[in-house]
Design a protein around this motif. Structure first.
Motif, PDB file in Angstrom:
ATOM      1  N   TYR A  57     -18.016  48.688 -55.503  1.00 34.26           N
ATOM      2  CA  TYR A  57     -19.023  49.608 -54.959  1.00 34.26           C
ATOM      3  C   TYR A  57     -19.275  50.760 -55.930  1.00 34.26           C
ATOM      4  O   TYR A  57     -20.422  51.186 -56.120  1.00 34.26           O
ATOM      5  N   ALA A  58     -18.208  51.260 -56.539  1.00 27.32           N
ATOM      6  CA  ALA A  58     -18.367  52.347 -57.504  1.00 27.32           C
ATOM      7  C   ALA A  58     -19.186  51.877 -58.703  1.00 27.32           C
ATOM      8  O   ALA A  58     -20.053  52.602 -59.206  1.00 27.32           O
TER       9      ALA A  58
ATOM     10  N   LEU B 242     -18.741  55.676 -50.472  1.00 26.94           N
ATOM     11  CA  LEU B 242     -19.400  55.062 -49.310  1.00 26.94           C
ATOM     12  C   LEU B 242     -20.762  55.697 -49.060  1.00 26.94           C
ATOM     13  O   LEU B 242     -21.788  55.008 -48.950  1.00 26.94           O
ATOM     14  N   HIS B 243     -20.788  57.027 -48.962  1.00 26.81           N
ATOM     15  CA  HIS B 243     -22.052  57.710 -48.673  1.00 26.81           C
ATOM     16  C   HIS B 243     -23.043  57.557 -49.824  1.00 26.81           C
ATOM     17  O   HIS B 243     -24.250  57.383 -49.601  1.00 26.81           O
ATOM     18  N   GLY B 244     -22.524  57.620 -51.056  1.00 24.63           N
ATOM     19  CA  GLY B 244     -23.409  57.463 -52.207  1.00 24.63           C
ATOM     20  C   GLY B 244     -24.055  56.087 -52.239  1.00 24.63           C
ATOM     21  O   GLY B 244     -25.247  55.950 -52.528  1.00 24.63           O
TER      22      GLY B 244
ATOM     23  N   MET C  46     -25.598  49.955 -44.631  1.00 24.28           N
ATOM     24  CA  MET C  46     -24.349  50.528 -44.154  1.00 24.28           C
ATOM     25  C   MET C  46     -23.157  49.728 -44.664  1.00 24.28           C
ATOM     26  O   MET C  46     -23.189  48.501 -44.710  1.00 24.28           O
ATOM     27  N   VAL C  47     -22.086  50.437 -45.046  1.00 19.75           N
ATOM     28  CA  VAL C  47     -20.846  49.808 -45.498  1.00 19.75           C
ATOM     29  C   VAL C  47     -19.814  49.920 -44.376  1.00 19.75           C
ATOM     30  O   VAL C  47     -19.533  51.010 -43.888  1.00 19.75           O
ATOM     31  N   LEU C  48     -19.259  48.793 -43.982  1.00 19.79           N
ATOM     32  CA  LEU C  48     -18.220  48.757 -42.960  1.00 19.79           C
ATOM     33  C   LEU C  48     -16.887  48.458 -43.623  1.00 19.79           C
ATOM     34  O   LEU C  48     -16.765  47.507 -44.398  1.00 19.79           O
ATOM     35  N   GLU C  49     -15.895  49.283 -43.321  1.00 21.99           N
ATOM     36  CA  GLU C  49     -14.595  49.164 -43.975  1.00 21.99           C
ATOM     37  C   GLU C  49     -13.575  48.543 -43.031  1.00 21.99           C
ATOM     38  O   GLU C  49     -13.586  48.784 -41.824  1.00 21.99           O
TER      39      GLU C  49
END
Length: 497
Positions: A252-253, A284-286, A294-297
Motif C-alpha cells: 500500500y505504501a 490507510l487514509h492516504g 476503502m481499505v479493510l484491515e
C-alpha cells in the motif's frame, strides 16, 4: 466435501468456460484448470506419490503454481509451499524437516533449490511451461479426488522464523476449507464477476487462502502478478478492471508513493484488504484519498489458516483496528498468568476455532507450548474496545521495556509514519546498561525528500510521552523484509552512536 481440491471441481462444473487465471495475455478457463490439475494428479500418482506424501512447491505466481497445488491435493498429497528465493541451506532444512519426497521448482529459479534438494537427497522436478504442458497432455486425467478426513493435513506451511527456527504449521483440509469459505462469502462477498489481483505470493498463507483459494471458491478470475511492482500493478488493475486488491502494508505504501497515479484507473476496485502486519493509519487514509477505495484491515497468521479477525463489511470500519473475530472463531486477551485481562487492557491474543493448525509438524513440545489448552497463543499483544473491536499493540517479544516502562513499537512507528518524509519505520529495542533497553528506530525516507535524524526525533518527542521517543535513530536505504512483505526486525543492522 472434505478434500480442499473439491472447491475447484465444484467451481469448474458450474463455471466451466469462465476465466480462472490470467498472466499477461494468457487466460486459463476453469474447465482447463480442472483438467490440468487432474492430469497433474495422474502424473504424480504414476510417479509413485502416495496418500500423505509431501511435495514441495517452489514457484512464483504463475498458473503452474495453481495447477500443481490442486493437483497435489487431488492426488492425496500434502503441499509444502516454499519461497523460490530460499537459499540452498534453507531449502535443504525444509525438505528434510517435512520429509518431502519431491521438490517442484520453477525453471528460472536461481538454482539454490536444486542444491538444497541434492543435499537433502530429494528428487527435483523442474517446471518449464512448454515442456510441462506437453508432459501433461500425455496423461489421462485423474478426475477423482482423493478421499481425506477432516483433520488430514493439506498444507505444511513453514513459518517465517521470526520466533526461532522455522516450523511447519500443519494446516488441515477442514481448517483451510473453513477459512476459504469465510473469506470468500463473509469477508469478500465474492462472485464469479470479481477479478482478484494476485500479487501476494501464493506460497504465503495470505495470498494462498485469501486470494487464490477464495477466487477459486467463488469462480472469480485471478490475475497473476509474479513480481510486485507498483506501477505494473496499477496497470493490471486498470487493464483487467480488477475488483479486489489484497496486500501487505508495504505494498500500500508503494502504491501510494508511485509517481504516476494521477491517471491510474482503479475505478473497478470495490474492496481493498490489508494484512500481514499493522497498516499505519496515515498510509490507510492516504491510500483511500488517492484511490477512492476503502481499505479493510484484518489479522491472521500461518497457524490460523490464516484469518482470525477482520473489519467486516456488515459492521462499521475502525481505522487502526484489526476488527472482530470471523465466524466460528473465538478470541481472548490473556495476562502472564493466563487470566483474561479487563476490557481495554493489553493482553496476549489467544485464538480458538476450526481454523487452528493441527500442530507443528513433528514438534509435539512446540505444539503444546503454542496451544496448551485448545487456545493458540499468538504472541501478539492487543486490546479490545467496548464494541468488541481489537487493536494490535505489538508483538509480545517486540515489547521494549525501558527503565521499567513498557514501550510498544507500533505506537512510535505510527507517529514516525505521520512525518511527510518517512516511507517506512521500524522501532525496536537495543541493549542499554542503565535502562535495560533503549528505544531505537531505523527509517527509510520517501524518494525526493530529506530529513535529519534530529528532526525526526524531535517530531516524535513532541507527540509521545518522554520515555517513548527513540534515543537512537538512523536512516537506511531499505529495511529487510520476509516473503510476505513483513519487516524482519531481527535482521536490521543496528546503528547506535
Amino acid at each position: 466435501m472434505t478434500n480442499l481440491a473439491e472447491f475447484l471441481v465444484r467451481t469448474a462444473s458450474r463455471y466451466a468456460e469462465r476465466p480462472a487465471l490470467r498472466l499477461g495475455t494468457a487466460v486459463t478457463s476453469y474447465a482447463e484448470l480442472d483438467r490440468l490439475s487432474a492430469q497433474t494428479a495422474a502424473l504424480l500418482r504414476a510417479q509413485g506419490l502416495r496418500d500423505g506424501d509431501r511435495v514441495a512447491l517452489m514457484l512464483p505466481n504463475v498458473p503452474e503454481f495453481v495447477v500443481l497445488y490442486y493437483g497435489i491435493l487431488r492426488a492425496g498429497g500434502i503441499v509444502v509451499p516454499m519461497n523460490p528465493l530460499l537459499k540452498a541451506r534453507e531449502t535443504e532444512y525444509q525438505l528434510r524437516d517435512s520429509g518431502a519426497v519431491l521438490l517442484v521448482e520453477w525453471h528460472l529459479a536461481p538454482g539454490e533449490g536444486g542444491q538444497g534438494a541434492a543435499a537433502a537427497g530429494v528428487r527435483r522436478f523442474v517446471v518449464e511451461p512448454a515442456a510441462f504442458d506437453s508432459l501433461l497432455t500425455e496423461q489421462e486425467p485423474r478426475h477423482e479426488v482423493a478421499a481425506t478426513a477432516e483433520d488430514d493435513v493439506a498444507v505444511l506451511l513453514y513459518t517465517s522464523g521470526t520466533t526461532g527456527v522455522p516450523k511447519g504449521a500443519a494446516l488441515t483440509h477442514a481448517g483451510l476449507r473453513h477459512n476459504t469459505e469465510v473469506n470468500a462469502v463473509d469477508v469478500q462477498q465474492a462472485t464469479p464477476q470479481d477479478v482478484f489481483v494476485g500479487c501476494l505470493p501464493l506460497f504465503h498463507i495470505f495470498g494462498q487462502v485469501c486470494t487464490m483459494n477464495a477466487a477459486v471458491h467463488s469462480g472469480a478470475l485471478l490475475t497473476l502478478v509474479p513480481r510486485f511492482d507498483a506501477q505494473s500493478v496499477l496497470d493490471i488493475i486498470a487493464r483487467d478492471r480488477a475488483t479486489v486488491f489484497q496486500g501487505v502494508p508495504t505494498m500500500y505504501a508503494a502504491l501510494l508513493q508511485c509517481p504516476d497515479t494521477a491517471d491510474a484507473d482503479v475505478s473497478g476496485l470495490r474492496m481493498c484488504i490489508s494484512g500481514g502486519a499493522s497498516l499505519p493509519v496515515e498510509v490507510l487514509h492516504g491510500f483511500e484519498r488517492r484511490f477512492g477505495c476503502m481499505v479493510l484491515e484484518g489479522f491472521g497468521m500461518s497457524e490460523t489458516s490464516p484469518v482470525v479477525t477482520f473489519n467486516q463489511p456488515h459492521r462499521p470500519r475502525k481505522p487502526g483496528s484489526i476488527g472482530t473475530p470471523i465466524r466460528d472463531v473465538e478470541v481472548r486477551l490473556l495476562d502472564d498468568d493466563d487470566q483474561d485481562v479487563a476490557l481495554g487492557e493489553v493482553g496476549e491474543l489467544a485464538v480458538r476455532g476450526p481454523n487452528l493448525m493441527k500442530g507443528y509438524w513433528n514438534r509435539p513440545q512446540d505444539t503444546a507450548a503454542a496451544i496448551p489448552d485448545g487456545w493458540l497463543r499468538t504472541g501478539d499483544l492487543a486490546r479490545q474496545d467496548d464494541e468488541g473491536y481489537l487493536y494490535i499493540v505489538d508483538r509480545k517479544k517486540d515489547l521494549v521495556i525501558r527503565g521499567g516502562y513498557n514501550v510498544y513499537p507500533r505506537e512510535v512507528e505510527e507517529v514516525l509514519n505521520e512525518h511527510p518524509a518517512v516511507a517506512l519505520a521500524a522501532v525496536l529495542g537495543v541493549p542499554d546498561e542503565r535502562l535495560g533497553e533503549e528505544v531505537a528506530a531505523a527509517i527509510v525516507l520517501r524518494p525526493g525528500t530529506s530529513a535529519t535524524t534530529d528532526e525526526l526525533q524531535h517530531f516524535v518527542k513532541e507527540r509521545v510521552a518522554p520515555y517513548k521517543y527513540p534515543r537512537h535513530l538512523w536512516l537506511v536505504d531499505a529495511l529487510p523484509m520476509g516473503p510476505s512483505g513483513k519487516i524482519l526486525k531481527r535482521e536490521i543492522s543496528v546503528s547506535v552512536n
